[in-house]
Design a protein around this motif. Structure first.
Motif, short mmCIF file in Angstrom:
data_model
loop_
_atom_site.label_atom_id
_atom_site.label_comp_id
_atom_site.label_asym_id
_atom_site.label_seq_id
_atom_site.Cartn_x
_atom_site.Cartn_y
_atom_site.Cartn_z
N VAL A 1 0.88 -1.17 0.00
CA VAL A 1 0.00 0.00 0.00
C VAL A 1 0.91 1.22 0.00
CG1 VAL A 1 -1.92 1.17 1.14
CG2 VAL A 1 -1.71 -1.32 1.32
N TYR A 2 1.13 1.77 -1.16
CA TYR A 2 2.18 2.79 -1.32
C TYR A 2 1.83 3.72 -2.49
CZ TYR A 2 6.80 3.27 0.91
OH TYR A 2 7.85 3.64 1.72
N PHE A 3 2.45 4.91 -2.49
CA PHE A 3 2.34 5.86 -3.60
C PHE A 3 0.91 6.32 -3.86
CE2 PHE A 3 5.91 2.95 -4.99
CZ PHE A 3 6.92 3.77 -4.53
N ASN A 4 0.06 6.33 -2.84
CA ASN A 4 -1.29 6.86 -2.96
C ASN A 4 -1.32 8.31 -2.49
OD1 ASN A 4 -2.82 4.21 -3.63
ND2 ASN A 4 -1.60 3.67 -1.83
N THR A 5 -2.37 9.04 -2.81
CA THR A 5 -2.46 10.44 -2.42
C THR A 5 -3.81 10.74 -1.78
OG1 THR A 5 -3.29 11.10 -4.60
CG2 THR A 5 -0.91 11.18 -4.26
N ALA A 6 -3.81 11.76 -0.91
CA ALA A 6 -5.04 12.18 -0.24
C ALA A 6 -4.98 13.68 0.00
CB ALA A 6 -5.23 11.44 1.08
N SER A 7 -6.15 14.32 -0.06
CA SER A 7 -6.22 15.75 0.24
C SER A 7 -5.84 16.02 1.69
CB SER A 7 -7.63 16.27 -0.04
OG SER A 7 -7.96 16.10 -1.41
N ASN A 8 -6.06 15.05 2.55
CA ASN A 8 -5.59 15.08 3.94
C ASN A 8 -4.29 14.28 3.97
OD1 ASN A 8 -5.30 15.21 6.70
ND2 ASN A 8 -6.94 13.76 7.15
N PRO A 9 -3.13 14.91 3.78
CA PRO A 9 -1.86 14.21 3.52
C PRO A 9 -1.49 13.11 4.49
CG PRO A 9 -1.60 16.55 3.12
CD PRO A 9 -2.95 16.38 3.75
N PRO A 10 -1.74 13.25 5.81
CA PRO A 10 -1.33 12.16 6.70
C PRO A 10 -2.01 10.82 6.42
CG PRO A 10 -1.73 14.16 7.96
CD PRO A 10 -2.24 14.41 6.57
N THR A 11 -3.11 10.86 5.67
CA THR A 11 -3.83 9.61 5.37
C THR A 11 -3.64 9.18 3.92
OG1 THR A 11 -5.91 10.68 4.66
CG2 THR A 11 -5.59 10.33 7.04
N MET A 12 -2.53 9.58 3.30
CA MET A 12 -2.39 9.32 1.87
C MET A 12 -2.42 7.84 1.52
SD MET A 12 1.56 10.42 1.34
CE MET A 12 2.91 9.72 2.30
N ASN A 13 -1.88 6.98 2.35
CA ASN A 13 -1.90 5.54 2.04
C ASN A 13 -3.01 4.79 2.75
OD1 ASN A 13 0.25 5.10 0.12
ND2 ASN A 13 1.68 5.65 1.76
N TYR A 14 -3.38 5.22 3.94
CA TYR A 14 -4.46 4.53 4.66
C TYR A 14 -5.06 5.44 5.72
CZ TYR A 14 -0.94 4.00 8.29
OH TYR A 14 0.02 4.27 9.24
#
Length: 275
Positions: free
Chosen positions: A230-243
């Motif tokens: 589970v890697y290299f994912n993105t999120a508008s809330n950065p601390p939760t980018m992978n999970y």
């Protein structure tokens, strides 16, 4: 089913159904056995834009739609607008692409998919109903919703609310990539934020979850993962980018989740993961 009900078809029958409309379940097929068939551009008013409770092998299910016949959303209407491509079907070696559900399960709702490509499907519902099982998403599971998938590629799917790739599903030996769950991007004016770009509230085993996006939990949210990347994912809330609020074990993930065990945070150095 507007075209076929409780029927067996194979390529010798030339079964190639396009632009059919069922005022219920199964735009092209219901309770049928389909081999090397194409279901294209069909619609259902309730569930299974392409097929409903059918078995498919070596088929193409593309451009179908399960639409909502009412704007009143409640749990008593849970079957409306589900499974843009398939509803409660068993499918193997099948392409399920560019389908749309007015509620949930843009590509597949329920059932089992084996060795399939689930790509570029949309779940466009706009409501979220919390419950003791983690909630019900009107707009959940752009690719797969409440189903099982093994050895599949689940990619480029979209959900307005939860689980761009998969929602509340058992996923094993699959690749989930470039899926998204979001809001306010032209598909829907809803106030709920998208959660779980790759997967939401499911159980993943031996899966690769990369390059997905959402507001929270770019890779996955809630649920569990075992022996996954589970890697290299993105999120508008950065601390939760992978999970986000997910439990992972024996996996390659950053940062190391709690709860979780036997994980490693090293870059997995995947080849051509952005392709």
């Amino acid at each position: 089913g507007n075209s076929a009900y409780s029927t067996w078809f194979d390529e010798g029958d030339g079964f190639y159904k396009t632009s059919r409309d069922a005022y219920g379940n199964g735009g092209a097929a219901c309770g049928s056995f389909l081999v090397n068939c194409s279901l294209i551009g069909n619609e259902a008013a309730k569930a299974g834009g392409g097929a409903y409770q059918s078995t498919l092998a070596g088929c193409a299910v593309t451009g179908n739609r399960a639409y909502c016949t009412t704007n009143f959303y409640s749990k008593s209407y849970y079957i409306i607008g589900q499974g843009g491509g398939l509803w409660d079907c068993w499918a193997t070696n099948t392409t399920i692409a560019n389908n749309e559900a007015g509620d949930s399960g843009g590509g597949v709702y329920g059932g089992t998919t084996l060795n399939c490509l689930v790509q570029s499907n949309k779940a466009l519902g706009e409501y979220w109903v919390p419950d003791s099982n983690g909630g019900y998403a009107y707009g959940g599971g752009g690719g797969v919703c409440n189903g099982q998938a093994q050895r599949c590629e689940i990619s480029w799917n979209y959900a307005t609310l939860r689980g761009g790739g998969a929602f509340r599903s058992d996923i094993k030996n699959c690749v989930l990539r470039k899926n998204s769950a979001s809001h306010g991007d032209g598909y829907s004016p809803v106030t709920w934020v998208g959660v779980g770009g790759g997967a939401y509230n499911g159980h993943l085993q031996y899966c690769t979850v990369i390059d997905n996006s959402s507001w929270n939990g770019g890779g996955m949210a809630s649920g569990t993962g075992d022996h996954c990347v589970v890697y290299f994912n993105t999120a508008s809330n950065p601390p939760t980018m992978n999970y986000d609020q997910a439990a992972l074990s024996n996996s390659c993930v950053w940062p190391d989740p709690v709860p979780g065990s036997n994980n490693r945070t090293n870059n997995p150095r995947l080849v051509d993961w952005t392709a």
